[in-house]
Design an enzyme around this catalytic site. Structure first.
Site, PDB file in Angstrom:
ATOM      1  N   CYS A  37       0.818  -1.207   0.000  1.00  0.00           N
ATOM      2  CA  CYS A  37       0.000   0.000   0.000  1.00  0.00           C
ATOM      3  C   CYS A  37       0.856   1.263   0.000  1.00  0.00           C
ATOM      4  O   CYS A  37       2.017   1.242   0.367  1.00  0.00           O
ATOM      5  CB  CYS A  37      -0.854   0.057   1.274  1.00  0.00           C
ATOM      6  SG  CYS A  37      -2.210  -1.111   1.285  1.00  0.00           S
ATOM      7  N   CYS A  56      -2.956   4.863   2.530  1.00  0.00           N
ATOM      8  CA  CYS A  56      -4.073   3.941   2.312  1.00  0.00           C
ATOM      9  C   CYS A  56      -5.047   3.940   3.489  1.00  0.00           C
ATOM     10  O   CYS A  56      -4.648   3.986   4.643  1.00  0.00           O
ATOM     11  CB  CYS A  56      -3.558   2.520   2.078  1.00  0.00           C
ATOM     12  SG  CYS A  56      -4.886   1.381   1.627  1.00  0.00           S
ATOM     13  N   ARG A  91      -7.206  -0.885   7.117  1.00  0.00           N
ATOM     14  CA  ARG A  91      -6.977  -1.014   8.541  1.00  0.00           C
ATOM     15  C   ARG A  91      -5.478  -0.956   8.834  1.00  0.00           C
ATOM     16  O   ARG A  91      -4.667  -1.527   8.115  1.00  0.00           O
ATOM     17  CB  ARG A  91      -7.538  -2.335   9.041  1.00  0.00           C
ATOM     18  CG  ARG A  91      -7.876  -2.354  10.499  1.00  0.00           C
ATOM     19  CD  ARG A  91      -8.792  -3.544  10.768  1.00  0.00           C
ATOM     20  NE  ARG A  91      -8.083  -4.813  10.607  1.00  0.00           N
ATOM     21  CZ  ARG A  91      -7.408  -5.414  11.593  1.00  0.00           C
ATOM     22  NH1 ARG A  91      -7.379  -4.894  12.805  1.00  0.00           N
ATOM     23  NH2 ARG A  91      -6.803  -6.552  11.388  1.00  0.00           N
ATOM     24  N   CYS A 118      -2.343  -3.142  -3.596  1.00  0.00           N
ATOM     25  CA  CYS A 118      -3.646  -2.952  -2.968  1.00  0.00           C
ATOM     26  C   CYS A 118      -4.617  -2.372  -4.003  1.00  0.00           C
ATOM     27  O   CYS A 118      -4.275  -1.479  -4.761  1.00  0.00           O
ATOM     28  CB  CYS A 118      -3.489  -1.983  -1.803  1.00  0.00           C
ATOM     29  SG  CYS A 118      -5.042  -1.433  -1.092  1.00  0.00           S
ATOM     30  N   CYS A 131      -5.782   1.595  -2.628  1.00  0.00           N
ATOM     31  CA  CYS A 131      -4.960   2.809  -2.776  1.00  0.00           C
ATOM     32  C   CYS A 131      -4.139   2.799  -4.064  1.00  0.00           C
ATOM     33  O   CYS A 131      -3.477   3.770  -4.385  1.00  0.00           O
ATOM     34  CB  CYS A 131      -4.050   2.982  -1.565  1.00  0.00           C
ATOM     35  SG  CYS A 131      -2.845   1.650  -1.368  1.00  0.00           S
TER      36      CYS A 131
HETATM   37 ZN   LIG Z   1      -3.888   0.117   0.179  1.00  0.00          ZN
END
Ligand SMILES: [Zn+2]
Length: 345
Positions: free
Chosen positions: A31, A35, A38, A62, A65
Protein backbone atom coordinates in the site's frame (compact mmCIF):
# COMPACT_ATOMS: atom_id res chain seq x y z
CA UNK A 1 7.62 16.02 11.54
CA UNK A 2 8.40 12.53 12.75
CA UNK A 3 10.27 10.80 9.97
CA UNK A 4 9.49 7.27 11.05
CA UNK A 5 7.80 5.34 8.28
CA UNK A 6 5.55 3.41 10.63
CA UNK A 7 4.32 6.62 12.24
CA UNK A 8 3.80 8.04 8.76
CA UNK A 9 1.53 5.18 7.76
CA UNK A 10 -0.23 5.20 11.13
CA UNK A 11 -1.10 8.85 10.52
CA UNK A 12 -1.66 8.24 6.79
CA UNK A 13 0.66 11.16 6.29
CA UNK A 14 0.34 12.37 2.67
CA UNK A 15 3.83 13.91 2.86
CA UNK A 16 5.21 10.38 2.55
CA UNK A 17 3.23 9.39 -0.52
CA UNK A 18 5.78 8.49 -3.15
CA UNK A 19 8.56 8.15 -0.58
CA UNK A 20 7.91 4.59 0.46
CA UNK A 21 5.44 1.75 0.15
CA UNK A 22 4.57 -0.69 2.88
CA UNK A 23 3.58 -4.31 2.59
CA UNK A 24 1.66 -6.33 5.14
CA UNK A 25 2.98 -9.85 5.59
CA UNK A 26 -0.34 -11.20 6.88
CA UNK A 27 -2.32 -10.07 3.80
CA UNK A 28 0.37 -10.15 1.10
CA UNK A 29 -0.68 -6.70 -0.09
CA UNK A 30 1.37 -3.52 -0.48
CA UNK A 31 0.00 0.00 0.00
CA UNK A 32 0.80 3.68 -0.13
CA UNK A 33 1.37 5.34 3.27
CA UNK A 34 -1.98 7.09 2.85
CA UNK A 35 -4.07 3.94 2.31
CA UNK A 36 -7.39 3.90 4.17
CA UNK A 37 -7.06 0.18 4.95
CA UNK A 38 -6.98 -1.01 8.54
CA UNK A 39 -3.71 -0.08 10.24
CA UNK A 40 -1.36 -3.10 10.34
CA UNK A 41 0.68 -4.17 13.35
CA UNK A 42 4.22 -2.88 13.15
CA UNK A 43 5.70 -6.38 13.26
CA UNK A 44 3.75 -7.36 10.13
CA UNK A 45 4.97 -4.42 8.04
CA UNK A 46 7.77 -4.35 5.49
CA UNK A 47 8.89 -1.18 3.69
CA UNK A 48 9.80 -0.85 0.04
CA UNK A 49 11.16 1.94 -2.10
CA UNK A 50 9.03 1.22 -5.15
CA UNK A 51 6.33 -1.12 -6.53
CA UNK A 52 8.86 -3.31 -8.38
CA UNK A 53 10.71 -4.11 -5.15
CA UNK A 54 7.48 -4.93 -3.32
CA UNK A 55 6.35 -7.15 -6.16
CA UNK A 56 9.71 -8.89 -6.34
CA UNK A 57 9.32 -9.76 -2.67
CA UNK A 58 6.04 -11.48 -3.51
CA UNK A 59 3.48 -8.81 -2.55
CA UNK A 60 0.61 -7.59 -4.73
CA UNK A 61 -0.72 -4.07 -5.15
CA UNK A 62 -3.65 -2.95 -2.97
CA UNK A 63 -6.82 -2.43 -5.00
CA UNK A 64 -7.91 0.37 -2.72
CA UNK A 65 -4.96 2.81 -2.78
CA UNK A 66 -3.52 1.60 -6.11
CA UNK A 67 0.16 2.01 -5.31
CA UNK A 68 1.04 1.53 -8.99
CA UNK A 69 -0.44 4.90 -9.78
CA UNK A 70 2.19 6.70 -7.74
CA UNK A 71 4.74 8.68 -9.68
CA UNK A 72 7.43 6.06 -9.13
CA UNK A 73 7.69 5.00 -12.74
CA UNK A 74 5.21 7.24 -14.43
CA UNK A 75 7.48 10.00 -15.63
CA UNK A 76 6.23 11.74 -18.76
CA UNK A 77 8.23 11.87 -21.97
CA UNK A 78 8.67 15.65 -21.75
CA UNK A 79 10.65 15.17 -18.55
CA UNK A 80 13.19 13.03 -20.38
CA UNK A 81 13.34 15.70 -23.09
CA UNK A 82 13.91 18.42 -20.49
CA UNK A 83 16.78 16.44 -18.92
CA UNK A 84 18.36 15.81 -22.33
CA UNK A 85 18.01 19.48 -23.27
CA UNK A 86 19.70 20.59 -20.04
CA UNK A 87 22.43 18.02 -20.49
CA UNK A 88 23.17 19.05 -24.07
CA UNK A 89 22.96 22.82 -23.54
CA UNK A 90 26.25 24.70 -23.52
CA UNK A 91 24.77 27.52 -21.47
CA UNK A 92 21.94 26.95 -19.03
CA UNK A 93 18.62 27.74 -20.74
CA UNK A 94 16.06 29.90 -18.99
CA UNK A 95 12.94 28.28 -17.57
CA UNK A 96 10.94 29.83 -20.46
CA UNK A 97 13.29 28.40 -23.07
CA UNK A 98 13.10 25.00 -21.44
CA UNK A 99 9.29 25.14 -21.18
CA UNK A 100 9.06 26.14 -24.87
CA UNK A 101 11.37 23.34 -25.89
CA UNK A 102 9.36 20.60 -24.20
CA UNK A 103 5.95 22.16 -24.78
CA UNK A 104 4.59 22.49 -21.26
CA UNK A 105 3.81 25.55 -19.17
CA UNK A 106 6.52 27.19 -17.11
CA UNK A 107 4.70 26.54 -13.83
CA UNK A 108 3.99 22.90 -14.65
CA UNK A 109 7.60 22.39 -15.70
CA UNK A 110 9.01 23.84 -12.50
CA UNK A 111 6.62 21.93 -10.24
CA UNK A 112 6.65 18.53 -11.94
CA UNK A 113 10.36 18.54 -12.69
CA UNK A 114 11.22 19.35 -9.09
CA UNK A 115 8.88 16.69 -7.77
CA UNK A 116 10.20 13.96 -10.06
CA UNK A 117 13.90 14.80 -10.06
CA UNK A 118 14.24 16.10 -6.50
CA UNK A 119 15.82 19.41 -7.52
CA UNK A 120 14.65 22.33 -9.68
CA UNK A 121 15.65 22.51 -13.37
CA UNK A 122 18.00 25.35 -12.46
CA UNK A 123 19.68 23.32 -9.71
CA UNK A 124 19.86 20.28 -12.00
CA UNK A 125 21.61 22.37 -14.66
CA UNK A 126 23.99 23.79 -12.05
CA UNK A 127 24.87 20.29 -10.83
CA UNK A 128 25.62 19.22 -14.40
CA UNK A 129 27.78 22.30 -14.91
CA UNK A 130 29.73 21.69 -11.69
CA UNK A 131 30.21 18.05 -12.53
CA UNK A 132 31.40 18.87 -16.04
CA UNK A 133 33.84 21.38 -14.69
CA UNK A 134 35.16 18.99 -12.09
CA UNK A 135 35.50 16.18 -14.59
CA UNK A 136 37.28 18.29 -17.16
CA UNK A 137 39.55 19.85 -14.56
CA UNK A 138 40.56 16.49 -13.22
CA UNK A 139 40.82 14.48 -16.39
CA UNK A 140 41.20 16.99 -19.16
CA UNK A 141 38.00 15.50 -20.56
CA UNK A 142 36.49 16.77 -23.78
CA UNK A 143 32.96 18.14 -23.81
CA UNK A 144 31.67 14.95 -25.40
CA UNK A 145 33.25 12.85 -22.68
CA UNK A 146 31.57 15.02 -20.10
CA UNK A 147 28.17 14.74 -21.75
CA UNK A 148 25.85 12.41 -20.01
CA UNK A 149 24.11 9.80 -22.04
CA UNK A 150 20.70 8.74 -20.83
CA UNK A 151 21.37 5.01 -21.15
CA UNK A 152 22.75 3.00 -18.29
CA UNK A 153 25.52 1.34 -20.30
CA UNK A 154 26.96 4.59 -21.56
CA UNK A 155 26.44 6.99 -18.66
CA UNK A 156 29.47 8.96 -17.63
CA UNK A 157 30.71 8.89 -14.13
CA UNK A 158 30.66 12.39 -12.80
CA UNK A 159 31.17 12.08 -9.10
CA UNK A 160 34.76 11.06 -8.98
CA UNK A 161 35.06 11.32 -5.22
CA UNK A 162 38.01 9.66 -3.55
CA UNK A 163 35.96 7.07 -1.71
CA UNK A 164 33.24 6.21 -4.15
CA UNK A 165 32.19 6.72 -7.73
CA UNK A 166 28.58 7.55 -8.39
CA UNK A 167 27.45 7.91 -11.96
CA UNK A 168 24.66 10.28 -12.81
CA UNK A 169 22.01 9.66 -15.41
CA UNK A 170 18.84 11.68 -16.05
CA UNK A 171 15.97 11.04 -13.71
CA UNK A 172 13.98 9.97 -16.71
CA UNK A 173 16.11 6.88 -17.06
CA UNK A 174 13.82 3.91 -17.19
CA UNK A 175 14.63 0.69 -15.45
CA UNK A 176 15.98 -2.01 -17.63
CA UNK A 177 19.68 -1.89 -18.40
CA UNK A 178 19.24 -3.54 -21.79
CA UNK A 179 22.43 -5.00 -23.26
CA UNK A 180 24.21 -5.00 -19.93
CA UNK A 181 25.73 -8.02 -18.23
CA UNK A 182 25.47 -8.12 -14.46
CA UNK A 183 27.45 -10.73 -12.54
CA UNK A 184 26.35 -11.56 -9.04
CA UNK A 185 27.09 -13.76 -6.07
CA UNK A 186 25.47 -14.49 -2.73
CA UNK A 187 27.50 -14.93 0.42
CA UNK A 188 26.61 -15.60 4.06
CA UNK A 189 27.48 -12.80 6.50
CA UNK A 190 26.87 -11.64 10.06
CA UNK A 191 23.67 -10.02 8.72
CA UNK A 192 22.48 -13.08 6.78
CA UNK A 193 22.83 -13.64 3.03
CA UNK A 194 24.26 -10.69 1.07
CA UNK A 195 23.77 -10.43 -2.68
CA UNK A 196 26.47 -8.47 -4.49
CA UNK A 197 26.12 -7.64 -8.19
CA UNK A 198 28.57 -5.86 -10.45
CA UNK A 199 28.99 -4.61 -13.98
CA UNK A 200 32.40 -4.32 -15.59
CA UNK A 201 32.69 -0.86 -14.09
CA UNK A 202 31.77 -1.45 -10.50
CA UNK A 203 29.26 -2.71 -8.01
CA UNK A 204 25.71 -1.91 -9.04
CA UNK A 205 23.58 -3.65 -6.42
CA UNK A 206 24.06 -4.91 -2.87
CA UNK A 207 21.09 -6.31 -0.96
CA UNK A 208 20.53 -8.03 2.37
CA UNK A 209 17.78 -10.52 3.13
CA UNK A 210 16.78 -13.82 4.67
CA UNK A 211 16.06 -15.70 1.50
CA UNK A 212 18.39 -16.13 -1.47
CA UNK A 213 15.50 -16.61 -3.91
CA UNK A 214 13.96 -13.30 -2.85
CA UNK A 215 17.33 -11.55 -3.25
CA UNK A 216 17.66 -12.96 -6.76
CA UNK A 217 14.11 -11.92 -7.68
CA UNK A 218 14.77 -8.38 -6.44
CA UNK A 219 17.95 -8.20 -8.51
CA UNK A 220 16.02 -9.33 -11.59
CA UNK A 221 13.34 -6.72 -10.93
CA UNK A 222 16.01 -4.02 -10.73
CA UNK A 223 17.66 -5.02 -14.02
CA UNK A 224 14.86 -6.68 -16.01
CA UNK A 225 16.58 -6.32 -19.39
CA UNK A 226 20.13 -7.11 -18.32
CA UNK A 227 21.79 -10.50 -18.67
CA UNK A 228 22.28 -11.80 -15.14
CA UNK A 229 25.06 -14.29 -14.50
CA UNK A 230 25.59 -16.05 -11.21
CA UNK A 231 29.33 -15.83 -10.70
CA UNK A 232 30.49 -15.87 -7.11
CA UNK A 233 34.09 -15.64 -8.34
CA UNK A 234 33.53 -12.32 -10.11
CA UNK A 235 32.39 -10.62 -6.90
CA UNK A 236 34.52 -12.66 -4.53
CA UNK A 237 36.92 -9.89 -3.46
CA UNK A 238 34.08 -7.46 -2.74
CA UNK A 239 32.15 -10.18 -0.91
CA UNK A 240 35.04 -11.17 1.33
CA UNK A 241 35.82 -7.51 2.13
CA UNK A 242 32.20 -6.97 3.21
CA UNK A 243 32.01 -10.20 5.18
CA UNK A 244 35.23 -9.35 7.02
CA UNK A 245 33.96 -5.85 7.77
CA UNK A 246 30.67 -7.20 9.18
CA UNK A 247 32.61 -9.63 11.36
CA UNK A 248 34.68 -6.67 12.67
CA UNK A 249 37.75 -8.29 11.12
CA UNK A 250 38.46 -5.82 8.35
CA UNK A 251 38.30 -2.13 7.46
CA UNK A 252 35.39 -0.31 5.84
CA UNK A 253 35.57 -1.51 2.21
CA UNK A 254 35.88 1.22 -0.40
CA UNK A 255 34.88 -0.29 -3.70
CA UNK A 256 34.09 1.24 -7.09
CA UNK A 257 30.37 1.62 -7.70
CA UNK A 258 28.37 1.71 -10.89
CA UNK A 259 24.97 3.06 -9.96
CA UNK A 260 22.37 5.23 -11.63
CA UNK A 261 21.31 8.35 -9.84
CA UNK A 262 19.42 11.55 -10.38
CA UNK A 263 21.40 14.69 -9.67
CA UNK A 264 19.85 14.88 -6.24
CA UNK A 265 20.37 11.21 -5.38
CA UNK A 266 23.99 11.50 -6.47
CA UNK A 267 24.50 14.40 -4.04
CA UNK A 268 22.85 12.55 -1.15
CA UNK A 269 24.59 9.23 -1.81
CA UNK A 270 27.94 10.94 -2.23
CA UNK A 271 27.42 12.73 1.10
CA UNK A 272 26.56 9.41 2.79
CA UNK A 273 29.91 7.96 1.79
CA UNK A 274 31.59 10.58 3.96
CA UNK A 275 29.87 9.33 7.14
CA UNK A 276 32.44 7.39 9.14
CA UNK A 277 31.67 3.86 10.40
CA UNK A 278 30.16 4.07 13.89
CA UNK A 279 28.75 7.56 13.31
CA UNK A 280 25.16 8.50 12.53
CA UNK A 281 23.34 11.56 11.30
CA UNK A 282 19.69 12.53 10.79
CA UNK A 283 17.77 13.17 7.57
CA UNK A 284 17.44 16.83 8.59
CA UNK A 285 21.15 17.25 9.30
CA UNK A 286 22.00 15.68 5.99
CA UNK A 287 19.57 18.00 4.18
CA UNK A 288 21.15 21.00 5.93
CA UNK A 289 24.64 19.77 5.04
CA UNK A 290 23.55 19.66 1.39
CA UNK A 291 22.47 23.28 1.66
CA UNK A 292 18.71 22.77 1.77
CA UNK A 293 17.35 22.18 5.30
CA UNK A 294 13.81 21.86 3.90
CA UNK A 295 14.75 18.87 1.75
CA UNK A 296 14.43 16.36 4.62
CA UNK A 297 11.77 14.32 2.82
CA UNK A 298 13.72 14.23 -0.41
CA UNK A 299 16.81 13.13 1.51
CA UNK A 300 14.81 10.35 3.20
CA UNK A 301 13.57 9.21 -0.19
CA UNK A 302 17.09 9.24 -1.65
CA UNK A 303 18.22 7.07 1.29
CA UNK A 304 15.28 4.71 0.78
CA UNK A 305 16.16 4.26 -2.89
CA UNK A 306 19.83 3.46 -2.32
CA UNK A 307 20.56 0.39 -4.49
CA UNK A 308 23.80 -0.50 -2.78
CA UNK A 309 23.41 -1.59 0.86
CA UNK A 310 26.42 -1.01 3.12
CA UNK A 311 28.70 0.55 0.49
CA UNK A 312 26.49 3.62 0.33
CA UNK A 313 25.89 3.68 4.08
CA UNK A 314 22.29 4.93 4.26
CA UNK A 315 22.00 2.89 7.48
CA UNK A 316 23.97 5.65 9.22
CA UNK A 317 21.00 8.01 8.89
CA UNK A 318 18.45 7.80 11.72
CA UNK A 319 15.34 9.70 12.80
CA UNK A 320 15.58 13.01 14.64
CA UNK A 321 14.44 11.43 17.92
CA UNK A 322 17.20 8.79 17.66
CA UNK A 323 14.88 6.02 16.52
CA UNK A 324 16.29 3.55 14.06
CA UNK A 325 13.54 3.31 11.46
CA UNK A 326 13.08 2.93 7.75
CA UNK A 327 15.63 0.60 6.19
CA UNK A 328 15.06 -0.93 2.81
CA UNK A 329 16.61 -4.20 4.02
CA UNK A 330 14.76 -4.40 7.36
CA UNK A 331 14.88 -2.36 10.53
CA UNK A 332 16.21 -5.26 12.64
CA UNK A 333 19.14 -5.53 10.26
CA UNK A 334 19.81 -1.79 10.45
CA UNK A 335 19.89 -1.97 14.26
CA UNK A 336 22.30 -4.91 14.17
CA UNK A 337 24.50 -3.17 11.62
CA UNK A 338 24.73 0.00 13.73
CA UNK A 339 25.57 -2.13 16.77
CA UNK A 340 28.37 -3.84 14.86
CA UNK A 341 29.77 -0.49 13.74
CA UNK A 342 29.49 1.15 17.15
CA UNK A 343 31.20 -1.69 18.99
CA UNK A 344 34.00 -1.86 16.40
CA UNK A 345 34.82 1.85 16.51
ZN1 LIG B 1 -3.89 0.12 0.18
Amino acid sequence: MNSSYYDALSQRNPAFDGIFLYAVTTTGVFCRPTCKSRRPLERNVRFFADPAAARAAGFRACKRCRPDDTNFDAQPEWLAQACRFLEAAEATPTLDELADHVGVSRAHLQRSFTRAVGVSPKRYAATLREARLRTSLRNGATVSEATYASGFGSSSRVYDAASVKIGMTPASYRRGASGLTVAYGITPSALGPVLIAATERGICHVALGDDEDVLERELRASFPKATLERSDDRVESAASALVRYLASEGPWPQLPLDVRATAFQARVWEALTHLAPGSTTTYGELAAALGDPRATRAVARACATNPVALLIPCHRVIAKNGDVRGYRWGIERKIRLLDIERSAS
